[in-house]
Design a protein around this motif. Structure first.
Motif, PDB file in Angstrom:
ATOM      1  N   UNK A   9       0.882  -1.054  -0.212  1.00  0.00           N
ATOM      2  CA  UNK A   9       0.241  -0.341  -0.363  1.00  0.00           C
ATOM      3  C   UNK A   9       0.600   1.318   0.264  1.00  0.00           C
ATOM      4  N   UNK A  10       0.050   2.248  -0.897  1.00  0.00           N
ATOM      5  CA  UNK A  10       0.935   4.061  -0.346  1.00  0.00           C
ATOM      6  C   UNK A  10       0.523   3.856   0.317  1.00  0.00           C
ATOM      7  N   UNK A  11       1.587   5.269   1.499  1.00  0.00           N
ATOM      8  CA  UNK A  11       1.493   6.236   2.703  1.00  0.00           C
ATOM      9  C   UNK A  11       0.475   7.336   2.318  1.00  0.00           C
ATOM     10  N   UNK A  12      -0.298   7.785   2.981  1.00  0.00           N
ATOM     11  CA  UNK A  12      -1.659   8.707   3.260  1.00  0.00           C
ATOM     12  C   UNK A  12      -0.795   9.951   2.127  1.00  0.00           C
ATOM     13  N   UNK A  13      -1.000  10.452   1.416  1.00  0.00           N
ATOM     14  CA  UNK A  13      -0.574  11.691   1.045  1.00  0.00           C
ATOM     15  C   UNK A  13      -0.042  12.722   1.785  1.00  0.00           C
ATOM     16  N   UNK A  14      -0.491  13.328   2.602  1.00  0.00           N
ATOM     17  CA  UNK A  14      -0.133  14.172   3.602  1.00  0.00           C
ATOM     18  C   UNK A  14       1.188  13.828   3.814  1.00  0.00           C
ATOM     19  N   UNK A  16       3.911  11.225   1.970  1.00  0.00           N
ATOM     20  CA  UNK A  16       4.274  10.872   1.363  1.00  0.00           C
ATOM     21  C   UNK A  16       4.731  12.175   0.759  1.00  0.00           C
ATOM     22  N   UNK A  17       4.305  12.690   1.046  1.00  0.00           N
ATOM     23  CA  UNK A  17       5.117  14.050   0.631  1.00  0.00           C
ATOM     24  C   UNK A  17       6.174  14.390   1.251  1.00  0.00           C
ATOM     25  N   UNK A  18       6.226  14.255   1.991  1.00  0.00           N
ATOM     26  CA  UNK A  18       7.014  13.983   2.758  1.00  0.00           C
ATOM     27  C   UNK A  18       8.935  13.325   2.994  1.00  0.00           C
ATOM     28  N   UNK A  19       9.750  14.512   3.367  1.00  0.00           N
ATOM     29  CA  UNK A  19      11.209  13.558   3.663  1.00  0.00           C
ATOM     30  C   UNK A  19      11.255  12.453   4.677  1.00  0.00           C
ATOM     31  N   UNK A  20      11.980  11.855   4.570  1.00  0.00           N
ATOM     32  CA  UNK A  20      12.115  10.810   5.851  1.00  0.00           C
ATOM     33  C   UNK A  20      12.401  11.085   6.883  1.00  0.00           C
ATOM     34  N   UNK A  21      13.308  11.952   6.596  1.00  0.00           N
ATOM     35  CA  UNK A  21      13.470  12.850   8.322  1.00  0.00           C
ATOM     36  C   UNK A  21      12.407  13.836   8.594  1.00  0.00           C
ATOM     37  N   UNK A  39       5.956   1.574  16.754  1.00  0.00           N
ATOM     38  CA  UNK A  39       4.990   1.248  15.515  1.00  0.00           C
ATOM     39  C   UNK A  39       4.901   2.116  14.497  1.00  0.00           C
ATOM     40  N   UNK A  40       4.577   3.080  14.115  1.00  0.00           N
ATOM     41  CA  UNK A  40       4.844   4.143  13.555  1.00  0.00           C
ATOM     42  C   UNK A  40       6.073   4.553  12.820  1.00  0.00           C
ATOM     43  N   UNK A  41       7.229   4.280  13.819  1.00  0.00           N
ATOM     44  CA  UNK A  41       8.974   3.858  13.000  1.00  0.00           C
ATOM     45  C   UNK A  41       8.869   3.113  11.873  1.00  0.00           C
ATOM     46  N   UNK A  42       8.408   2.175  12.653  1.00  0.00           N
ATOM     47  CA  UNK A  42       8.292   0.964  12.092  1.00  0.00           C
ATOM     48  C   UNK A  42       7.614   0.591  10.956  1.00  0.00           C
ATOM     49  N   UNK A  43       6.726   0.878  10.374  1.00  0.00           N
ATOM     50  CA  UNK A  43       5.317   1.260   9.226  1.00  0.00           C
ATOM     51  C   UNK A  43       5.782   2.109   8.340  1.00  0.00           C
ATOM     52  N   UNK A  44       5.997   3.101   8.989  1.00  0.00           N
ATOM     53  CA  UNK A  44       6.086   4.801   7.901  1.00  0.00           C
ATOM     54  C   UNK A  44       7.778   4.836   7.657  1.00  0.00           C
ATOM     55  N   UNK A  45       8.419   4.630   8.295  1.00  0.00           N
ATOM     56  CA  UNK A  45       9.814   4.596   8.327  1.00  0.00           C
ATOM     57  C   UNK A  45      10.524   3.094   7.224  1.00  0.00           C
ATOM     58  N   UNK A  46      10.538   2.520   8.272  1.00  0.00           N
ATOM     59  CA  UNK A  46      11.003   1.179   7.595  1.00  0.00           C
ATOM     60  C   UNK A  46      10.027   0.469   6.873  1.00  0.00           C
ATOM     61  N   UNK A  47       8.831   0.844   6.350  1.00  0.00           N
ATOM     62  CA  UNK A  47       7.634   0.092   6.009  1.00  0.00           C
ATOM     63  C   UNK A  47       7.953  -1.283   5.536  1.00  0.00           C
ATOM     64  N   UNK A  48       7.514  -1.581   7.220  1.00  0.00           N
ATOM     65  CA  UNK A  48       7.547  -3.191   7.653  1.00  0.00           C
ATOM     66  C   UNK A  48       6.143  -3.325   7.475  1.00  0.00           C
ATOM     67  N   UNK A  49       5.671  -4.325   7.365  1.00  0.00           N
ATOM     68  CA  UNK A  49       4.114  -5.113   7.543  1.00  0.00           C
ATOM     69  C   UNK A  49       4.133  -5.632   8.908  1.00  0.00           C
ATOM     70  N   UNK A  50       2.739  -5.419   8.933  1.00  0.00           N
ATOM     71  CA  UNK A  50       2.000  -5.752   9.906  1.00  0.00           C
ATOM     72  C   UNK A  50       2.825  -6.660  10.895  1.00  0.00           C
ATOM     73  N   UNK A  51       2.722  -7.791   9.644  1.00  0.00           N
ATOM     74  CA  UNK A  51       2.977  -9.013  10.590  1.00  0.00           C
ATOM     75  C   UNK A  51       4.234  -8.914  11.703  1.00  0.00           C
ATOM     76  N   UNK A  77      -1.265  15.845  11.449  1.00  0.00           N
ATOM     77  CA  UNK A  77      -1.826  16.670  12.077  1.00  0.00           C
ATOM     78  C   UNK A  77      -0.696  17.759  12.292  1.00  0.00           C
ATOM     79  N   UNK A  78       0.532  16.387  12.453  1.00  0.00           N
ATOM     80  CA  UNK A  78       1.986  16.414  13.707  1.00  0.00           C
ATOM     81  C   UNK A  78       2.914  17.106  12.121  1.00  0.00           C
ATOM     82  N   UNK A  79       2.606  16.637  11.024  1.00  0.00           N
ATOM     83  CA  UNK A  79       3.340  16.804  10.010  1.00  0.00           C
ATOM     84  C   UNK A  79       2.586  17.612   9.303  1.00  0.00           C
ATOM     85  N   UNK A  80       2.074  18.405   9.224  1.00  0.00           N
ATOM     86  CA  UNK A  80       1.825  19.743   8.980  1.00  0.00           C
ATOM     87  C   UNK A  80       2.286  21.093   9.388  1.00  0.00           C
TER      88      UNK A  80
END
Length: 87
Positions: A9-14, A16-21, A39-51, A77-80
């Motif tokens: 799957x894709x990241x939410x558009x908000x 996806x437009x950000x750099x990784x840092x 959990x968020x770091x592993x999903x949104x940064x490392x892109x690991x699946x839920x399992x 909201x924190x990414x804005x």
């Protein structure tokens, strides 16, 4: 050679437009707890699946999915402040 799964799957558009840092900074500033931040770091940064995340943090895959769904609006909201719109 090691095998690593990648989150589907894709990241939410908000996010996806950000750099990784910037994404990592948004996660840290979202006010999540220790477990949710990991959990968020592993999903949104490392892109690991839920399992795979569940195996790392000692939770079930479905619990990880529910937590990601619950924390996503906070991270967005924190990414804005990190979104740089070209002038």
């Amino acid at each position: 050679m090691e095998y690593y799964s990648v989150a589907r799957g894709d990241l939410p558009p908000e996010l996806a437009m950000l750099r990784k840092d910037d994404r990592a900074e948004a996660i840290r500033s979202a006010g999540l707890g220790i477990l949710d931040t990991e959990i968020a770091m592993r999903y949104y940064i490392d892109r690991l699946p839920h399992a795979d995340i569940g195996a790392c943090v000692g939770r079930d895959r479905s619990v990880v999915g529910k937590r990601i769904k619950r924390m996503e609006p906070q991270i967005i909201a924190a990414s804005r402040p990190h979104i740089n719109i070209p002038q």
